[in-house]
Design an enzyme around this catalytic site. Structure first.
Site, PDB file in Angstrom:
ATOM      1  N   ASP A 125       0.869  -1.168   0.000  1.00  9.46           N
ATOM      2  CA  ASP A 125       0.000   0.000   0.000  1.00  9.46           C
ATOM      3  C   ASP A 125       0.916   1.230   0.000  1.00  9.46           C
ATOM      4  OD1 ASP A 125      -2.079   1.783   0.010  1.00  9.46           O
ATOM      5  OD2 ASP A 125      -3.156   0.856   1.664  1.00  9.46           O
TER       6      ASP A 125
HETATM    7  C1  BGC Z   1      -4.987   3.346  -0.059  1.00 11.15           C
HETATM    8  C2  BGC Z   1      -5.075   2.367  -1.212  1.00 11.15           C
HETATM    9  C3  BGC Z   1      -4.818   3.099  -2.503  1.00 11.15           C
HETATM   10  C4  BGC Z   1      -3.480   3.785  -2.430  1.00 11.15           C
HETATM   11  C5  BGC Z   1      -3.119   4.547  -3.680  1.00 11.15           C
HETATM   12  C6  BGC Z   1      -3.732   4.185  -0.082  1.00 11.15           C
HETATM   13  O1  BGC Z   1      -3.812   5.215   0.830  1.00 11.15           O
HETATM   14  O2  BGC Z   1      -5.058   2.644   1.170  1.00 11.15           O
HETATM   15  O3  BGC Z   1      -6.336   1.756  -1.217  1.00 11.15           O
HETATM   16  O4  BGC Z   1      -4.887   2.206  -3.573  1.00 11.15           O
HETATM   17  O5  BGC Z   1      -3.493   4.706  -1.352  1.00 11.15           O
HETATM   18  O6  BGC Z   1      -3.896   5.689  -3.760  1.00 11.15           O
END
Ligand code: BGC
Length: 756
Positions: free
Chosen positions: A226
């Site tokens: 993530d």
């Molecule tokens: C989120 C993800 C997301 C990623 C990219 C993170 O903060 O938890 O779900 O895909 O950011 O934006």
């Protein structure tokens, strides 16, 4: 050193660079090796391709399909597959290789800030829907990113908190949907979560990323972090993480090179990670540029939204409204009818290609006179009015009076209310409607007995405090860009509602199984309700709920015949049930099968969803619905053996329209797996005697001892049921202390004989 054939050989520095992004949304190109950068982007309910370099949080226009809170309520895998295919077409048009979704964490608590991005409180429903979404997307050469692996069921302290979960609960609930999607659809990527699991960051969790994901589930794709989840690049690569996002992560790259250089990191692990990134790039090279029909996708978004709406209440058949001949007057009340709430905040927030509002759609759908009154202020309208705290739903006496007068003067009042400000990054603190919305409902329902409440919300809302005087309620979730039209479709009966609750609506928050252990404190959240997540917990405690899991009304009625169940050739189950549409309107029924095993030796929820079918049944017709249950879905996680086991016995397959509306039950005998738990010195006397071999070995040993004239008192004790009640719980190894004559050598011989 082993090297995957077909992928370019890279230097250690190149491998390190390849395993981190070059910026927010791209991998690092390695031109000398012919490896271009590929684009990954959010996701999941639409393509959010960043519009400009400076603007991380907006995207170019793309179809805003309904978020998972709505698609979960469709209970329709085919719709999810079609949505995946459509998303792939948009990705191809925007040159996106991987769409960052679906999010499949369980809705453990109704307070979860990202519940709107997740499907359900049940892993079977979640897993089946997500599998089809991934299959649809990947069938058109765009990769999915199954997230957030794992146990990311809250936003509070999400980047640090340790989700402390016992292994059986982890396996059966929180990992179960991931396991299903990985084994059945092989998503190109899996995104690890921010949080820790039992004290270890997901990004550094070798057990999770390597032993379980790749070892047990045979995952072939890539694990991406993530965004910002990696604190220690070396530990992450060692654990099985392949790609760290976002980039550039120069210092992390240097750490990796140094760790390989001084022997702290096995070079093969870094090479494997780099090979997996190369393989992802190679796989995405197959993708052909494409185009999509924005109008057709808007129509698909409308179809999905219509199928997601749940009719919670319809006293006296108030709905559907007649499209009419001009005789009726309809009051549309509530700012959300004009300014829809159609998606949540955070990384999934996107720019739609267009936006339907319910007011316009209702006006277009009927010949009745439609009048509008906003009823309350929203953040935006309050700001325009100069209200001090514009982010709260504000009551406004004049607006309220105007709305009440309109309701009084109309034949029907439609009241649009809902929750506010649900977003990634923070959990909710209650499940109540804003006070101004509740006041509005109560005043309108008192003014007009033909009041319909239409809810817009990402997490469930308590209905019991205000619903008594309201004859009809539509649960409209967050429905994406075509939600306004979809609401009109259901209100006027062009769509016969077939959405079903993918989560329980409790009477009140404090009833919820997660209540006492959410969101934890001091860096830990204890999953204290264990296996009893959502309806499993409400059922185990025989608690009343406002609306149960699986519930949803239709404009027709369905009748169930007698269900039958058989064991299939591959040892799963097949359940058959005739279902009749007994009304005069075509409709869809979601037939649900819940299993229980009365007399089970394991702790179990009273019933668990194991299969469902979403079937269109014409008025007056009967359909024989056939539902399959894989043998794997009969298994429980046997912690003592560290594996899945099917317990033998007579399984009750209860079939019906919700978890609490079970109409017919078939009983089927299942032969269990061979699963003997070895006896140890710590096994109790009762456990030894319950085990056929243990009992034989033990009684023979004591009989032999007594034949020597040296009768151990334990033998007499074992013969006396009252004394057995007393000593049955003693571990055998402790019996020496009670004059059993059981020497350590004798104990070892018993163990060898019993476990041979
Ligand atoms: C989120 C993800 C997301 C990623 C990219 C993170 O903060 O938890 O779900 O895909 O950011 O934006």
């Amino acid at each position: 050193m082993a090297h995957t054939p077909g992928v370019p050989a890279l230097s250690v520095a190149e491998q390190a660079a390849l395993t981190s992004g070059s910026d927010f949304w791209h991998t690092t190109p390695i031109e000398s090796a012919g490896l271009p950068a590929i684009t990954v982007t959010d996701g999941p309910h639409g393509v959010r391709l960043q519009a400009s370099h400076d603007d991380v949080l907006t995207g170019q226009p793309a179809t805003c399909f309904p978020p998972a809170v709505a698609t979960g309520s469709t209970w329709d895998p085919d719709l999810l597959r079609r949505m995946g295919e459509a998303l792939a077409d948009e990705c191809r048009a925007m040159d996106v290789a991987v769409l960052l979704g679906p999010g499949i964490n369980l809705k453990r608590s109704p307070l979860g800030g990202r519940d709107f991005e997740y499907f359900s409180e049940d892993p079977v429903l979640t897993g089946i829907l997500a599998t089809e979404w991934v299959r649809g997307l990947q069938s058109r050469d765009v990769g999915a990113s199954l997230k957030h692996f794992a146990v990311n069921s809250q936003e509070t302290d999400r980047m640090r908190v340790s989700a402390d979960v016992d292994e059986r609960t982890l396996r059966e609930l929180y990992l179960r949907a991931f396991q299903r999607v990985v084994t059945q659809a092989q998503p190109w990527t899996v995104m690890c979560a921010y949080n820790k699991i039992n004290g270890v960051y997901a990004s550094q969790n070798r057990w999770l990323l390597t032993e379980v994901l790749r070892g047990e589930w045979a995952y072939e794709g890539l694990v991406v972090s993530d965004w910002g989840a990696v604190g220690d690049r070396v530990a992450a690569v060692a654990a099985g993480l392949d790609l760290t996002m976002p980039g550039p992560a120069d210092s992390g790259d240097h750490d990796l090179v140094a760790a390989v250089g001084d022997g702290r990191l096995d070079p093969e692990l870094l090479q494997t990670a780099a090979d997996r990134v190369s393989a992802l790039i190679a796989r995405s090279a197959v993708r052909q540029p494409g185009d999509y029909d924005a109008e057709a996708h808007h129509e698909l978004a409308r179809e999905i939204a219509g199928r997601a709406i749940v009719l919670l209440k319809n006293d006296g058949g108030l709905l559907p409204l007649a499209a009419g001949d001009g005789a009726q007057s309809i009051a549309v009340i509530g700012e959300f009818a004009r300014t829809p709430r159609y998606q949540g905040g955070g990384s999934s927030l996107m720019t739609p290609t267009r936006l339907d509002d319910a007011l316009t759609a209702i006006t277009a759908a009927t010949q009745a006179t439609v009048s509008f009154s906003p009823g309350y202020l929203t953040g935006e309208t309050a700001a325009e009015e100069g209200v001090a705290k514009p982010d709260e739903a504000a009551e406004d006496a004049d607006l309220l009076a105007e709305a009440v007068a309109l309701a009084q003067a109309s034949d029907v009042a439609l009241v649009f209310v809902g929750s506010l400000g649900e977003t990634e990054g923070s959990d909710r603190t209650d499940i109540d409607l804003p006070a101004a919305h509740r006041e509005l409902i109560e005043r309108i329902a008192a003014a007009n007995p033909r009041t319909v409440v239409v809810l817009s919300n990402g997490g469930v809302l308590a209905t019991r405090p205000w619903e008594a005087g309201v004859p009809a309620i539509l649960e409209g979730w967050l429905l994406g860009q075509a939600g306004g039209s979809a609401i009109a479709d259901v209100l006027f009966g062009d769509v016969n509602p077939s959405g079903r609750l993918a989560e329980t609506i409790p009477l009140k928050l404090s009833d919820h199984p997660s209540y006492l252990d959410f969101p934890g404190e001091h860096g830990h959240v204890r999953y204290g309700e264990g296996l009893y997540v959502g309806y499993r917990g409400f059922d185990a405690r025989e608690q009343e709920v406002a609306y149960p899991f699986g519930f949803g009304l239709s404009y027709t009625t369905f009748e169930y015949g007698q269900a039958t169940a058989t064991v299939t050739a591959d040892l799963g189950l097949e359940v058959r049930v005739p279902v009749t549409n007994a009304g005069d309107r075509d409709g869809r029924e979601v037939v649900q099968v819940y299993l229980s095993l009365p007399g089970s030796a394991q702790q179990r929820a009273p019933r668990e969803l194991k299969a469902f079918a979403n079937v269109a049944i014409a008025a007056g017709q009967t359909v024989e619905v056939v539902l399959g249950i894989d043998r794997a879905d009969l298994a429980y996680w046997e912690t003592r053996l560290g594996r899945w086991v099917v317990e033998g016995g007579d399984y009750h397959c209860a079939v019906g329209a919700s978890s609490r509306d079970l109409r017919t039950t078939a009983v089927v005998t299942v032969t269990g797996d061979h699963a003997r738990v070895p006896l140890t010195a710590d096994s109790t006397v009762a456990e030894w005697l319950a085990d056929p071999r243990g009992a034989k070995v033990l009684t023979e040993a004591f009989a032999a001892a007594s034949a020597d004239g040296d009768t151990p008192p334990i033998l007499g004790m074992m013969a006396d049921p009252n004394l057995m009640e007393f000593i049955g719980s003693f571990p055998l190894g402790r019996m020496a202390a009670f004059g059993s004559g059981l020497t350590p050598d004798a104990l070892q011989r018993l163990l060898a004989a019993a476990n041979d």
